[in-house]
Write an enzyme that holds these catalytic residues in place. Structure first.
Site, PDB file in Angstrom:
ATOM      1  N   SER A 135      20.620 105.089 100.470  1.00 36.42           N
ATOM      2  CA  SER A 135      21.753 105.962 100.146  1.00 36.42           C
ATOM      3  C   SER A 135      21.874 107.089 101.177  1.00 36.42           C
ATOM      4  CB  SER A 135      21.589 106.534  98.739  1.00 36.42           C
ATOM      5  OG  SER A 135      20.568 107.499  98.752  1.00 36.42           O
ATOM      6  N   GLU A 173      22.284 110.216 100.740  1.00 34.80           N
ATOM      7  CA  GLU A 173      21.486 111.414 100.440  1.00 34.80           C
ATOM      8  C   GLU A 173      20.061 111.248 100.980  1.00 34.80           C
ATOM      9  OE1 GLU A 173      23.200 109.669  98.270  1.00 34.80           O
ATOM     10  OE2 GLU A 173      24.733 110.994  97.467  1.00 34.80           O
ATOM     11  N   GLN A 221      17.853  88.879 100.059  1.00 30.58           N
ATOM     12  CA  GLN A 221      16.864  89.942 100.302  1.00 30.58           C
ATOM     13  C   GLN A 221      16.399  90.509  98.971  1.00 30.58           C
ATOM     14  OE1 GLN A 221      18.534  93.528 101.880  1.00 30.58           O
ATOM     15  NE2 GLN A 221      16.603  94.234 102.752  1.00 30.58           N
ATOM     16  N   GLY A 222      15.155  90.224  98.588  1.00 31.32           N
ATOM     17  CA  GLY A 222      14.640  90.663  97.294  1.00 31.32           C
ATOM     18  C   GLY A 222      13.756  91.887  97.419  1.00 31.32           C
ATOM     19  N   TYR A 223      14.369  93.036  97.618  1.00 27.32           N
ATOM     20  CA  TYR A 223      13.621  94.289  97.727  1.00 27.32           C
ATOM     21  C   TYR A 223      13.738  95.111  96.442  1.00 27.32           C
ATOM     22  CZ  TYR A 223      12.678  94.279 102.827  1.00 27.32           C
ATOM     23  OH  TYR A 223      12.207  94.025 104.077  1.00 27.32           O
ATOM     24  N   SER A 224      15.004  95.481  96.078  1.00 22.98           N
ATOM     25  CA  SER A 224      15.220  96.494  95.036  1.00 22.98           C
ATOM     26  C   SER A 224      14.845  96.012  93.648  1.00 22.98           C
ATOM     27  CB  SER A 224      16.685  96.916  95.022  1.00 22.98           C
ATOM     28  OG  SER A 224      17.082  97.319  96.291  1.00 22.98           O
ATOM     29  N   GLU A 263      18.392  96.126 109.622  1.00 24.01           N
ATOM     30  CA  GLU A 263      19.476  96.150 108.640  1.00 24.01           C
ATOM     31  C   GLU A 263      20.376  97.363 108.883  1.00 24.01           C
ATOM     32  OE1 GLU A 263      18.210  96.480 104.546  1.00 24.01           O
ATOM     33  OE2 GLU A 263      20.232  96.254 103.791  1.00 24.01           O
TER      34      GLU A 263
HETATM   35  C1  LIG Z   1      26.635  96.488  97.123  1.00 31.26           C
HETATM   36  C2  LIG Z   1      25.116  96.556  97.087  1.00 31.26           C
HETATM   37  C3  LIG Z   1      24.378  95.499  97.596  1.00 31.26           C
HETATM   38  C4  LIG Z   1      22.982  95.543  97.546  1.00 31.26           C
HETATM   39  N1  LIG Z   1      22.281  94.455  98.029  1.00 31.26           N
HETATM   40  C5  LIG Z   1      20.928  94.464  97.938  1.00 31.26           C
HETATM   41  C6  LIG Z   1      20.181  93.307  98.359  1.00 31.26           C
HETATM   42  O1  LIG Z   1      20.745  92.291  98.812  1.00 31.26           O
HETATM   43  N2  LIG Z   1      18.834  93.326  98.225  1.00 31.26           N
HETATM   44  C7  LIG Z   1      18.176  94.430  97.730  1.00 31.26           C
HETATM   45  O2  LIG Z   1      16.951  94.385  97.675  1.00 31.26           O
HETATM   46  N3  LIG Z   1      18.852  95.535  97.315  1.00 31.26           N
HETATM   47  C8  LIG Z   1      20.212  95.570  97.401  1.00 31.26           C
HETATM   48  N4  LIG Z   1      20.925  96.675  96.972  1.00 31.26           N
HETATM   49  C9  LIG Z   1      20.202  97.818  96.363  1.00 31.26           C
HETATM   50  C10 LIG Z   1      20.208  99.060  97.240  1.00 31.26           C
HETATM   51  O3  LIG Z   1      19.322  98.927  98.302  1.00 31.26           O
HETATM   52  C11 LIG Z   1      19.876 100.249  96.331  1.00 31.26           C
HETATM   53  O4  LIG Z   1      20.985 100.420  95.466  1.00 31.26           O
HETATM   54  C12 LIG Z   1      19.659 101.552  97.103  1.00 31.26           C
HETATM   55  O5  LIG Z   1      18.463 101.466  97.830  1.00 31.26           O
HETATM   56  C13 LIG Z   1      19.627 102.779  96.186  1.00 31.26           C
HETATM   57  O6  LIG Z   1      18.692 102.593  95.168  1.00 31.26           O
HETATM   58  P1  LIG Z   1      19.071 102.739  93.614  1.00 31.26           P
HETATM   59  O7  LIG Z   1      20.359 101.991  93.370  1.00 31.26           O
HETATM   60  O8  LIG Z   1      17.863 102.360  92.824  1.00 31.26           O
HETATM   61  O9  LIG Z   1      19.413 104.267  93.397  1.00 31.26           O
HETATM   62  P2  LIG Z   1      18.373 105.445  93.107  1.00 31.26           P
HETATM   63  O10 LIG Z   1      17.237 105.359  94.061  1.00 31.26           O
HETATM   64  O11 LIG Z   1      18.076 105.453  91.650  1.00 31.26           O
HETATM   65  O12 LIG Z   1      19.251 106.702  93.486  1.00 31.26           O
HETATM   66  C14 LIG Z   1      20.277 107.198  92.611  1.00 31.26           C
HETATM   67  C15 LIG Z   1      20.893 108.435  93.272  1.00 31.26           C
HETATM   68  O13 LIG Z   1      19.899 109.440  93.465  1.00 31.26           O
HETATM   69  C16 LIG Z   1      19.847 109.824  94.840  1.00 31.26           C
HETATM   70  N5  LIG Z   1      18.457 110.088  95.235  1.00 31.26           N
HETATM   71  C17 LIG Z   1      17.377 109.299  94.981  1.00 31.26           C
HETATM   72  N6  LIG Z   1      16.281 109.855  95.537  1.00 31.26           N
HETATM   73  C18 LIG Z   1      16.677 111.007  96.146  1.00 31.26           C
HETATM   74  C19 LIG Z   1      16.013 112.011  96.897  1.00 31.26           C
HETATM   75  N7  LIG Z   1      14.695 111.951  97.132  1.00 31.26           N
HETATM   76  N8  LIG Z   1      16.751 113.051  97.386  1.00 31.26           N
HETATM   77  C20 LIG Z   1      18.086 113.123  97.170  1.00 31.26           C
HETATM   78  N9  LIG Z   1      18.775 112.204  96.452  1.00 31.26           N
HETATM   79  C21 LIG Z   1      18.076 111.158  95.956  1.00 31.26           C
HETATM   80  C22 LIG Z   1      20.399 108.645  95.606  1.00 31.26           C
HETATM   81  O14 LIG Z   1      20.933 109.038  96.849  1.00 31.26           O
HETATM   82  C23 LIG Z   1      21.487 108.153  94.659  1.00 31.26           C
HETATM   83  O15 LIG Z   1      22.663 108.902  94.838  1.00 31.26           O
HETATM   84  C24 LIG Z   1      22.319  96.667  96.997  1.00 31.26           C
HETATM   85  C25 LIG Z   1      23.070  97.741  96.494  1.00 31.26           C
HETATM   86  C26 LIG Z   1      24.454  97.700  96.519  1.00 31.26           C
HETATM   87  C27 LIG Z   1      25.228  98.851  95.940  1.00 31.26           C
END
Ligand SMILES: Cc1cc2nc3c(=O)[nH]c(=O)nc-3n(C[C@H](O)[C@H](O)[C@H](O)COP(=O)(O)OP(=O)(O)OC[C@H]3O[C@@H](n4cnc5c(N)ncnc54)[C@H](O)[C@@H]3O)c2cc1C
Length: 393
Positions: A376, A378, A135-138, A253
């Site tokens: 997340s 939050e 899954q290539g989203y992030s 998901e």
């Molecule tokens: C084990 C694991 C597997 C994953 N697998 C995949 C995958 O297969 N494919 C894929 O595409 N992605 C994957 N991901 C990525 C995952 O979807 C992202 O980590 C997640 O969406 C959070 O984004 P971020 O890491 O950029 O954190 P950020 O968005 O940078 O957030 C950092 C912190 O800030 C908080 N925050 C951000 N915005 C707000 C807000 N508006 N209000 C309050 N708090 C806020 C968040 O809750 C978090 O605590 C994976 C992540 C993990 C940890």
């Protein structure tokens, strides 16, 4: 029922939903006990494709690889209750989780939005384990705010040309295909200019760089796209309609990652550890264990509600976040109790091949990212506050 040609060589399915729950439970138990290959049970981390492949193949041969797909498309067509029983029995046995992004995420999405040609080509390949999907989203700057993604796809004749970077891609190094969200129009509102593309991982210009997690496993990776060319037909839905699909897929998901399997698995470890450490009959422990077990029973019920919505085609609803929050926080609470029970061994990570039922540190570490991936906690609480509780911003 006529079987589609691609599963013609499999044994015919019974009508699973016509069985009583007790009959289906016995069947599921017998299935896993007699078909589970000689690979690790109760594995704490996701097994890599070469390790888990024999289990995928066994499930695929029997037509058990896609529990919730309709039987007409090669799935088991399970109702919510039966699906839960299947999860419970596989968990009880400690069966490894197979690479399921194709069956859980992409398959249902193609059924809803894919062309007939895409369904005919990709669905059987998922069932047979010929395509393993990532899954290539992030992206580095687009996680919670997914619509901020910067990977681009530009149309050039009969092809799309993709440039950009994805990160945290689970088991991406094992996948031969990825579905990727890319910006196809920079001039419109950010959600309105995104498309959903199917990308072969062996296309020239794709580079995969593994990332190790806290447990030391290369569970995810970064993927770089440098002038990657894919056929124009590798788009799902209309150009610039990717956001609609991204949201639909996230709904599936969130139901799946809200499944009780992780918490159920961890509670089994907690019981095994408490029995081994002589704490099982301790009234204070029993009190804490009973609370966790009752919360797991509630989680089962909640999960069943959402699986039922999926089965009946009812909207999943923004409130699905509550399922994911409940599951991930319960899993973390159980893992913390496991650390208490482990006592002086709490911080000791078991060597590979140790009895993983007693791997408190591994469970604790595995539970940490569950409140992050798939959205997340939050951000989900924010969504729930606005969409379900109508609270002001
Ligand atoms: C084990 C694991 C597997 C994953 N697998 C995949 C995958 O297969 N494919 C894929 O595409 N992605 C994957 N991901 C990525 C995952 O979807 C992202 O980590 C997640 O969406 C959070 O984004 P971020 O890491 O950029 O954190 P950020 O968005 O940078 O957030 C950092 C912190 O800030 C908080 N925050 C951000 N915005 C707000 C807000 N508006 N209000 C309050 N708090 C806020 C968040 O809750 C978090 O605590 C994976 C992540 C993990 C940890």
């Amino acid at each position: 029922m006529t079987q589609p040609p691609f599963i013609a060589d499999h044994a015919p399915h019974p009508d699973f939903n016509a069985l009583s729950d007790a009959e289906f439970r016995a069947l599921a138990r017998d299935f896993v006990e007699s078909n589970y290959p000689d690979i690790p049970r109760f594995a704490q981390h996701r097994l890599r494709w070469p390790e888990v492949r024999p289990w995928y193949a066994a499930l695929a041969r029997a037509g058990w690889i896609a529990p919730t797909w309709p039987q007409t498309l090669g799935g088991m067509g399970l109702g919510a209750g039966k699906h839960l029983i299947l999860i419970e029995e596989f968990e009880r046995y400690g069966a490894a989780r197979v690479h399921d992004i194709g069956t859980v995420m992409l398959g249902p999405l193609l059924m809803q939005y894919g062309t007939q040609a895409q369904q005919d080509y990709y669905l059987p390949r998922i069932l047979r384990g010929e395509d393993i999907w990532a899954q290539g989203y992030s992206e580095p700057g687009a996680g919670s705010d997914l619509a901020a993604l910067r990977t681009t796809a530009v149309r050039d004749g009969d092809e799309w040309v993709i440039d950009g970077q994805k990160t945290w891609i689970t088991l991406g190094a094992d996948a031969n295909m990825a579905f990727v969200l890319a910006r196809t129009d920079k001039t419109v509102k950010k959600q309105a200019g995104i498309s959903f593309l199917l990308v072969p991982m062996d296309a020239p210009g794709v580079t995969v760089r593994p990332i190790e997690n806290l447990e030391g496993h290369a569970e995810f990776c970064e993927i770089f796209f440098d002038g990657v060319r894919i056929p124009a037909g590798n788009i799902v839905g209309e150009v610039n309609q990717g956001w609609t699909m991204a949201k639909a897929l996230l709904g599936h998901e969130r139901v799946f990652i809200g499944a009780p399997r992780l918490s159920a698995n961890a509670l089994g470890r907690l019981e095994a550890s408490a029995r081994a450490n002589g704490l099982w009959d301790d009234p204070a422990f029993q009190d804490r264990f009973a609370r966790l077990a009752m919360d797991l029973a509630d989680l089962n019920d909640l999960f069943e509600t959402y699986v039922q919505r999926l089965r009946t085609g009812a909207p999943i609803g923004a409130d699905v976040g509550v399922l994911k929050i409940f599951q991930s926080e319960l899993y973390q609470r159980i893992s913390e109790e496991l650390m208490q029970v482990a006592g002086s061994l709490a911080g000791v990570k078991l060597a590979e091949g140790g009895d993983s039922r007693f791997d408190a540190a591994g469970t604790y570490l595995a539970a940490r990212p569950t409140t992050i991936f798939g959205g997340s906690t939050e951000v989900m609480r924010n969504v729930l506050a606005r969409a379900s509780l109508n609270l002001p911003k």
